[in-house]
Design a protein around this motif. Structure first.
Motif, PDB file in Angstrom:
ATOM      1  N   SER A  25       0.814  -1.221   0.000  1.00 48.62           N
ATOM      2  CA  SER A  25       0.000   0.000   0.000  1.00 48.62           C
ATOM      3  C   SER A  25       0.843   1.264   0.000  1.00 48.62           C
ATOM      4  N   GLU A  26       2.141   1.099   0.264  1.00 48.04           N
ATOM      5  CA  GLU A  26       3.012   2.255   0.298  1.00 48.04           C
ATOM      6  C   GLU A  26       4.405   1.827  -0.120  1.00 48.04           C
ATOM      7  N   ARG A  27       5.290   2.791  -0.160  1.00 47.48           N
ATOM      8  CA  ARG A  27       6.649   2.459  -0.545  1.00 47.48           C
ATOM      9  C   ARG A  27       7.267   1.468   0.437  1.00 47.48           C
ATOM     10  N   VAL A  28       7.767   0.401  -0.081  1.00 49.13           N
ATOM     11  CA  VAL A  28       8.364  -0.633   0.772  1.00 49.13           C
ATOM     12  C   VAL A  28       9.846  -0.802   0.492  1.00 49.13           C
ATOM     13  N   SER A  29      10.429   0.191  -0.161  1.00 51.46           N
ATOM     14  CA  SER A  29      11.833   0.073  -0.530  1.00 51.46           C
ATOM     15  C   SER A  29      12.757   0.003   0.677  1.00 51.46           C
ATOM     16  N   LYS A  30      12.282   0.408   1.848  1.00 50.17           N
ATOM     17  CA  LYS A  30      13.116   0.334   3.043  1.00 50.17           C
ATOM     18  C   LYS A  30      12.990  -1.006   3.762  1.00 50.17           C
ATOM     19  N   TYR A  31      12.073  -1.853   3.318  1.00 48.54           N
ATOM     20  CA  TYR A  31      11.822  -3.116   3.991  1.00 48.54           C
ATOM     21  C   TYR A  31      12.400  -4.295   3.222  1.00 48.54           C
ATOM     22  N   ALA A  32      12.883  -5.255   3.965  1.00 50.18           N
ATOM     23  CA  ALA A  32      13.089  -6.567   3.382  1.00 50.18           C
ATOM     24  C   ALA A  32      11.705  -7.209   3.238  1.00 50.18           C
ATOM     25  N   MET A  33      11.580  -8.061   2.244  1.00 47.31           N
ATOM     26  CA  MET A  33      10.297  -8.703   1.989  1.00 47.31           C
ATOM     27  C   MET A  33      10.489 -10.216   1.961  1.00 47.31           C
ATOM     28  N   GLY A  34       9.507 -10.902   2.512  1.00 45.41           N
ATOM     29  CA  GLY A  34       9.621 -12.357   2.549  1.00 45.41           C
ATOM     30  C   GLY A  34       8.335 -13.043   2.139  1.00 45.41           C
ATOM     31  N   TRP A  35       8.480 -14.297   1.757  1.00 47.34           N
ATOM     32  CA  TRP A  35       7.343 -15.175   1.503  1.00 47.34           C
ATOM     33  C   TRP A  35       7.423 -16.349   2.474  1.00 47.34           C
ATOM     34  N   PHE A  36       6.289 -16.667   3.038  1.00 45.44           N
ATOM     35  CA  PHE A  36       6.142 -17.824   3.906  1.00 45.44           C
ATOM     36  C   PHE A  36       4.966 -18.643   3.401  1.00 45.44           C
ATOM     37  N   GLN A  38       1.998 -21.883   4.667  1.00 40.75           N
ATOM     38  CA  GLN A  38       1.461 -22.718   5.733  1.00 40.75           C
ATOM     39  C   GLN A  38       0.493 -23.720   5.136  1.00 40.75           C
ATOM     40  N   ALA A  39       0.847 -24.977   5.290  1.00 36.52           N
ATOM     41  CA  ALA A  39      -0.005 -26.063   4.828  1.00 36.52           C
ATOM     42  C   ALA A  39      -0.951 -26.468   5.955  1.00 36.52           C
ATOM     43  N   PRO A  40      -2.073 -27.087   5.633  1.00 41.43           N
ATOM     44  CA  PRO A  40      -3.022 -27.498   6.671  1.00 41.43           C
ATOM     45  C   PRO A  40      -2.367 -28.384   7.723  1.00 41.43           C
ATOM     46  N   GLY A  41      -2.562 -28.025   8.969  1.00 46.10           N
ATOM     47  CA  GLY A  41      -2.021 -28.817  10.063  1.00 46.10           C
ATOM     48  C   GLY A  41      -0.539 -28.643  10.314  1.00 46.10           C
ATOM     49  N   LYS A  42       0.084 -27.719   9.597  1.00 44.67           N
ATOM     50  CA  LYS A  42       1.530 -27.506   9.757  1.00 44.67           C
ATOM     51  C   LYS A  42       1.815 -26.067  10.178  1.00 44.67           C
ATOM     52  N   GLU A  43       3.004 -25.870  10.682  1.00 44.81           N
ATOM     53  CA  GLU A  43       3.412 -24.530  11.068  1.00 44.81           C
ATOM     54  C   GLU A  43       3.794 -23.712   9.835  1.00 44.81           C
ATOM     55  N   ARG A  44       3.744 -22.406  10.001  1.00 48.30           N
ATOM     56  CA  ARG A  44       4.152 -21.522   8.925  1.00 48.30           C
ATOM     57  C   ARG A  44       5.659 -21.678   8.707  1.00 48.30           C
ATOM     58  N   GLU A  45       6.065 -21.796   7.460  1.00 52.92           N
ATOM     59  CA  GLU A  45       7.484 -21.997   7.159  1.00 52.92           C
ATOM     60  C   GLU A  45       7.997 -20.964   6.171  1.00 52.92           C
ATOM     61  N   PHE A  46       9.259 -20.671   6.309  1.00 49.14           N
ATOM     62  CA  PHE A  46       9.945 -19.700   5.465  1.00 49.14           C
ATOM     63  C   PHE A  46      10.118 -20.258   4.059  1.00 49.14           C
ATOM     64  N   VAL A  47       9.869 -19.397   3.081  1.00 46.00           N
ATOM     65  CA  VAL A  47      10.086 -19.776   1.682  1.00 46.00           C
ATOM     66  C   VAL A  47      11.279 -19.027   1.101  1.00 46.00           C
ATOM     67  N   ALA A  48      11.218 -17.700   1.128  1.00 44.29           N
ATOM     68  CA  ALA A  48      12.279 -16.889   0.547  1.00 44.29           C
ATOM     69  C   ALA A  48      12.155 -15.462   1.037  1.00 44.29           C
ATOM     70  N   ALA A  49      13.258 -14.716   0.917  1.00 45.31           N
ATOM     71  CA  ALA A  49      13.253 -13.307   1.293  1.00 45.31           C
ATOM     72  C   ALA A  49      14.193 -12.549   0.373  1.00 45.31           C
ATOM     73  N   VAL A  50      13.935 -11.255   0.244  1.00 43.49           N
ATOM     74  CA  VAL A  50      14.761 -10.393  -0.582  1.00 43.49           C
ATOM     75  C   VAL A  50      15.046  -9.116   0.192  1.00 43.49           C
ATOM     76  N   SER A  51      16.266  -8.631   0.085  1.00 44.40           N
ATOM     77  CA  SER A  51      16.655  -7.427   0.796  1.00 44.40           C
ATOM     78  C   SER A  51      15.936  -6.207   0.236  1.00 44.40           C
ATOM     79  N   SER A  52      16.029  -5.103   0.953  1.00 45.62           N
ATOM     80  CA  SER A  52      15.319  -3.890   0.548  1.00 45.62           C
ATOM     81  C   SER A  52      15.741  -3.418  -0.846  1.00 45.62           C
TER      82      SER A  52
END
Length: 121
Positions: A25-36, A38-52
């Motif tokens: 919704s706004e400029r996110v150039s200062k943030y690192a961004m990640g994807w996670f 979560q499959a049914p019955g499982k904990e949320r898991e890390f997929v990938a991240a990219v620096s700002s």
């Protein structure tokens, strides 16, 4: 507060590809961004991240070679390219914004609502 909206999920056959997008919704150039995910019955898991800046990326070891993260700061959008999808990739995929590219969900204060990815065999 940063608002994130994921899109691009859906139903795909095993071996297929999908590209997820996460629009901010706004400029996110200062943030690192990640994807996670979560499959049914499982904990949320890390997929990938990219620096700002987009120059540095990290991925879960098990997904290297199939998933790739990128960002376009001019569009305030982050992408997750997923290839050679497997049924075990079925999950809700979440986009998140934080200050590091670490793999802990607790490092990301801002989250989207998620997009469902279903891979059929």
């Amino acid at each position: 507060q940063v608002q994130l909206v994921e899109s691009g999920g859906g139903l795909v056959q095993a071996g297929g590809s999908l590209r997820l997008s996460c629009a901010a919704s706004e400029r996110v150039s200062k943030y690192a961004m990640g994807w996670f995910r979560q499959a049914p019955g499982k904990e949320r898991e890390f997929v990938a991240a990219v620096s700002s800046s987009g120059r540095s990326t990290t991925r879960a070891d098990s997904l290297k070679g199939r998933f790739a993260i990128s960002r376009d700061n001019a569009k305030n959008t982050v992408y997750l390219e997923m290839d050679s999808l497997k049924p075990e990739d079925t999950a809700v995929y979440y986009c998140a914004a934080g200050l590091t590219t670490r793999s802990m969900a607790s490092d990301y204060p801002y989250w989207g609502q998620g997009t469902q990815v279903t891979v059929s065999s």
